[in-house]
Structure formats: C-alpha cells, structure tokens
Design an enzyme around this catalytic site. Structure first.
Site, short mmCIF file in Angstrom:
data_model
loop_
_atom_site.label_atom_id
_atom_site.label_comp_id
_atom_site.label_asym_id
_atom_site.label_seq_id
_atom_site.Cartn_x
_atom_site.Cartn_y
_atom_site.Cartn_z
N TYR A 37 65.88 56.64 45.74
CA TYR A 37 67.07 55.80 45.58
C TYR A 37 67.92 56.29 44.40
O TYR A 37 67.42 56.49 43.30
CB TYR A 37 66.69 54.32 45.36
CG TYR A 37 66.04 53.64 46.57
CD1 TYR A 37 66.01 54.23 47.83
CD2 TYR A 37 65.44 52.39 46.43
CE1 TYR A 37 65.42 53.60 48.91
CE2 TYR A 37 64.85 51.74 47.52
CZ TYR A 37 64.85 52.37 48.75
OH TYR A 37 64.25 51.74 49.83
N PRO B 35 66.81 42.16 55.60
CA PRO B 35 66.70 40.91 56.38
C PRO B 35 68.05 40.25 56.62
O PRO B 35 68.20 39.46 57.55
CB PRO B 35 65.80 40.03 55.48
CG PRO B 35 65.96 40.56 54.10
CD PRO B 35 66.17 42.05 54.27
N1 LIG Z 1 61.79 51.42 53.65
C1 LIG Z 1 63.03 51.73 53.96
O1 LIG Z 1 63.28 52.72 54.65
C2 LIG Z 1 64.13 50.87 53.43
C3 LIG Z 1 65.46 51.04 53.88
C4 LIG Z 1 66.41 50.20 53.37
C5 LIG Z 1 66.09 49.22 52.45
N2 LIG Z 1 64.80 49.09 52.01
C6 LIG Z 1 64.41 48.08 51.00
O2 LIG Z 1 64.93 46.83 51.35
C7 LIG Z 1 65.74 46.33 50.30
C8 LIG Z 1 66.80 45.45 50.83
O3 LIG Z 1 67.67 46.16 51.71
P1 LIG Z 1 69.17 45.72 51.80
O4 LIG Z 1 69.80 45.81 50.44
O5 LIG Z 1 69.80 46.45 52.91
O6 LIG Z 1 68.96 44.16 52.21
P2 LIG Z 1 69.85 42.93 52.57
O7 LIG Z 1 69.30 41.83 51.75
O8 LIG Z 1 69.92 42.79 54.05
O9 LIG Z 1 71.33 43.30 52.06
C9 LIG Z 1 71.63 43.23 50.70
C10 LIG Z 1 73.13 43.30 50.47
O10 LIG Z 1 73.80 42.27 51.18
C11 LIG Z 1 74.78 41.64 50.34
N3 LIG Z 1 74.27 40.27 50.08
C12 LIG Z 1 72.97 39.89 49.84
N4 LIG Z 1 72.91 38.57 49.65
C13 LIG Z 1 74.15 38.09 49.78
C14 LIG Z 1 74.69 36.80 49.69
N5 LIG Z 1 73.92 35.75 49.44
N6 LIG Z 1 76.02 36.64 49.88
C15 LIG Z 1 76.81 37.70 50.14
N7 LIG Z 1 76.36 38.97 50.23
C16 LIG Z 1 75.03 39.17 50.05
C17 LIG Z 1 74.83 42.48 49.07
O11 LIG Z 1 75.73 43.57 49.26
P3 LIG Z 1 77.28 43.54 48.82
O12 LIG Z 1 77.47 42.52 47.75
O13 LIG Z 1 77.52 44.94 48.35
O14 LIG Z 1 78.03 43.25 50.08
C18 LIG Z 1 73.42 43.04 49.00
O15 LIG Z 1 73.31 44.21 48.22
C19 LIG Z 1 66.21 47.60 49.58
O16 LIG Z 1 66.65 47.37 48.28
C20 LIG Z 1 64.94 48.42 49.62
O17 LIG Z 1 64.05 47.97 48.62
C21 LIG Z 1 63.83 49.90 52.49
#
Ligand SMILES: NC(=O)c1ccc[n+]([C@@H]2O[C@H](COP(=O)([O-])OP(=O)(O)OC[C@H]3O[C@@H](n4cnc5c(N)ncnc54)[C@H](OP(=O)(O)O)[C@@H]3O)[C@@H](O)[C@H]2O)c1
Length: 332
Positions: free
Chosen positions: A54, A207
């Site tokens: 990352y 999620p």
């Molecule tokens: N193993 C793998 O291959 C893999 C791949 C991807 C991720 N991951 C893991 O999963 C974690 C989470 O992934 P993700 O960041 O894609 O998850 P996510 O929770 O689906 O999306 C997070 C993003 O959504 C927005 N957000 C979250 N809560 C919000 C709210 N209450 N209101 C408005 N916008 C909101 C924010 O982005 P903005 O504010 O920029 O819009 C935030 O950075 C990663 O950090 C990593 O640890 C693993």
C-alpha cells in the site's frame, strides 16, 4: 464494538476493522490518517489491516506512527505480502526469499516485533505452495507472525493449502480476505461453505464498495468533490462500480436504510456482518466522521425481510460468479 473469533483460533477481532489501502501515505495527509486511526481506537476498533504494497510501503509507516504508544496487546495488526514492493524480480510473490524479506520490512515500518495475522495477498502460481507454507510456519515459530491467512484465494487453493498443512504439520490458515459486499458476493458459492467446514473466517474488504454503497455517487452526475473517484490513487479502482444502473439501484436502497434508522454506510457494513462466516468487515475512511458513522453497524441485526428487500432492489447487478476470484497467472 462487538468481537468475533478469527476462524477456529482463539484470537478475537473487532467486528469492524480499519484498513488503510489508498488512504494512508497517498490520498490523505498524515494528520487525517492519524485522526481516522484515533477515531477507530475511540470507537473500540482493535483490528487494523494494511499491506506491504500500500502506497509503495508508506501506508505501513503511517499506520506504525499512528499506533505508536498504544498498548500493543490491545491491538490486532494485520499485514500482507505478494504484490511488488521494489523493482527487483524477487521483490514480489510468495517465495521464501520475498516473504522473509517482506515481513522484516513490515515489522520495521509498523514498529512492532510481530504481526497478529500475516496474509498471502494473492495466490502465487510461480512458487510451490509447500515453500510458502513452510516459510509462513517458520515465521510463526520465530514469533514474528502469530496467525496466517490468505486473501482472494479460491476454495480449491484454500483446500490445497489445508491439505499440505495437515500432511506436513504446518500452522493452518485461519482466515481469507476477500472482497464482499451487497454488490459482490462471489465467495458465497464455494469459499464460504469450505471455510465454514474448515474453521476459516472471512475478513472482508470494501464492504461499502469503496464508498459507492453510501449512495453519495449519483447516476448521471460527476462524483462528489474529495471522494475516492476524484482521487488519483483511487479513481481507477472505484470506477468498476460507477455505472448508472448500479448507482440508480443503490439510490433505491435509501428507504430501506431509513426504515431501520441506519445510514447507507451502516446498512452496507451491517449486511456483510449478517454472514456468520465473516469475522470482520474492514472499512476504509478518509475522515474521522466516516469511521464514527461506519462503526455503528456493529451488533446490528437485519431480519430476513430486510435482506430480501435489498435483493429485490439490487436484482441483476449483484455479482455472484465464483470464477471472479482470481490471482494473476504470472507475478505482477
Ligand atoms: N486483500 C485485498 O486484496 C484488499 C483489497 C482492497 C482493500 N483491502 C482492505 O480493505 C480495506 C477497506 O477497503 P476500502 O477502503 O475499499 O473499503 P470501503 O469501506 O468499502 O470504502 C472506504 C472508502 O469509502 C468512503 N467512505 C467510507 N465510509 C464512508 C461514509 N460513512 N460516508 C461517506 N464515504 C465513506 C471513503 O472514501 P472517500 O472519502 O475517498 O470517498 C473510504 O475511504 C482496505 O483499507 C484494505 O485494508 C484489501
């Protein structure tokens, strides 16, 4: 916060964990990163997920600094290995050489003597599985890694790893980290049934579908300022969900969330936690308010009627094909 066992292990993890992909060391400044981590700790999150790759290894450094001074025993720190961390042909994959070098780098950047969970970030077709599992087992024996897991492995790959571990007496995989959300359910057909049988948990990523399930992206409109879709680091990843049909159907979830006194983000996180094979939902955040919003999904029960209303609204846009779980045929 509520806590669940990680697989059949004795380790408890927070139902909601905090991950720093795209954000730390990249999309957000260090101050915002620290505020998000502090909000997570204040809200009872104890489980933190990162990866060597990352932000070109900077995300681990930021997380290490943000967690400095927190009692180590009160945290579960997860990281991963596989994707490239340098220009060399051996700076990637799951060979004994790279795994060993990568864990040392991760421990240094995270400022810790051990990680609670070490995950193979993808399946490596170019390394014998025995070599990777033996190396992971060695790291467990050395106390550098407490538990081992994988990410985005197919049911067949997980089964193969369990067979080798059982035959060789290696430490068994306790978790898989797949993408899972209302929109992306590809693990339900094969990975979850095998995992339930074998005592493996899912720690699920995206999620909220990278923010899309908050409903803040409107069909036919440009993405809101400051969102992932407008960031250089994240736009390419979230674009997969930014189609008008998806965004329109997501808007139609709003009355369901409102009827249950939930925000859209809470509904999305609560949805993945209804699956008992999920130990934790890893949420990302660019602002502390988002963390505070999302954690309220812990402990929320959604009854069968709500789940079927969600299915009716989303209909054909839900992805369920197990063949969508893929690792690169050649190392990247
Ligand atoms: N193993 C793998 O291959 C893999 C791949 C991807 C991720 N991951 C893991 O999963 C974690 C989470 O992934 P993700 O960041 O894609 O998850 P996510 O929770 O689906 O999306 C997070 C993003 O959504 C927005 N957000 C979250 N809560 C919000 C709210 N209450 N209101 C408005 N916008 C909101 C924010 O982005 P903005 O504010 O920029 O819009 C935030 O950075 C990663 O950090 C990593 O640890 C693993």
């Amino acid at each position: 916060m509520e806590f669940r066992h990680l697989g059949r292990s004795g380790l408890l993890v927070s139902e909601i964990s905090y991950g720093n992909w795209i954000t730390h060391g990249s999309q957000v400044e260090e101050d915002a990163a620290k505020q998000c981590v502090q909000a997570a700790l204040d809200e009872g999150i104890t489980t933190f997920d990162t990866a060597d790759v990352y932000a070109g290894t900077k995300a681990e450094e930021v997380l290490g600094r943000a967690l400095k001074g927190v009692r180590r025993e009160s945290l579960e720190i997860f990281t991963k290995v596989y994707w490239p961390t340098g220009p060399g042909r051996n700076d990637r994959g799951l060979s004994r050489k790279h795994v060993t070098e990568s864990i040392h780098g991760s421990l240094r950047r995270l400022q810790t003597d051990y990680v609670d969970l070490y995950q193979a970030h993808r399946f490596d077709y170019e390394t014998p599985l025995e070599e990777t599992l033996k190396t992971f087992d060695d790291l467990v024996r050395q106390g550098k890694v407490l538990y081992v897991g994988v990410s985005e492995w197919t049911a067949g790959q997980i089964a193969q790893a369990l067979k080798i571990a059982d035959e060789m007496g290696f430490d068994r995989i306790v978790s898989n980290q797949p993408q899972y959300s209302m929109l992306w359910r590809v693990i339900e057909g094969e990975v979850v049934p095998l995992s339930e049988k074998e005592g493996i948990s899912q720690i699920v990523w995206s999620p909220i579908a990278q923010g899309v399930l908050t409903g803040k992206y409107q069909p036919g409109q440009p993405p809101p300022a400051g969102s992932r879709a407008t960031s250089e680091a994240g736009a390419g990843f979230v674009s997969r969900f930014l189609e008008d049909e998806v965004l329109t159907r997501v808007q139609d979830l709003k009355p369901i969330a409102a009827d249950h006194g939930l925000t859209m983000a809470q509904l999305a996180v609560a949805w993945v936690l209804q699956n008992p094979n999920v130990a934790s939902a890893i949420v990302g955040a660019t602002r502390p308010e988002q963390v505070r919003d999302n954690v309220k999904a812990a402990g929320v029960k959604l009854d069968a009627d709500v789940l079927s209303r969600i299915d009716d609204v989303l209909g054909p846009i839900v992805e369920r094909d197990p063949a969508k779980t893929v690792s690169p045929e050649k190392r990247p």
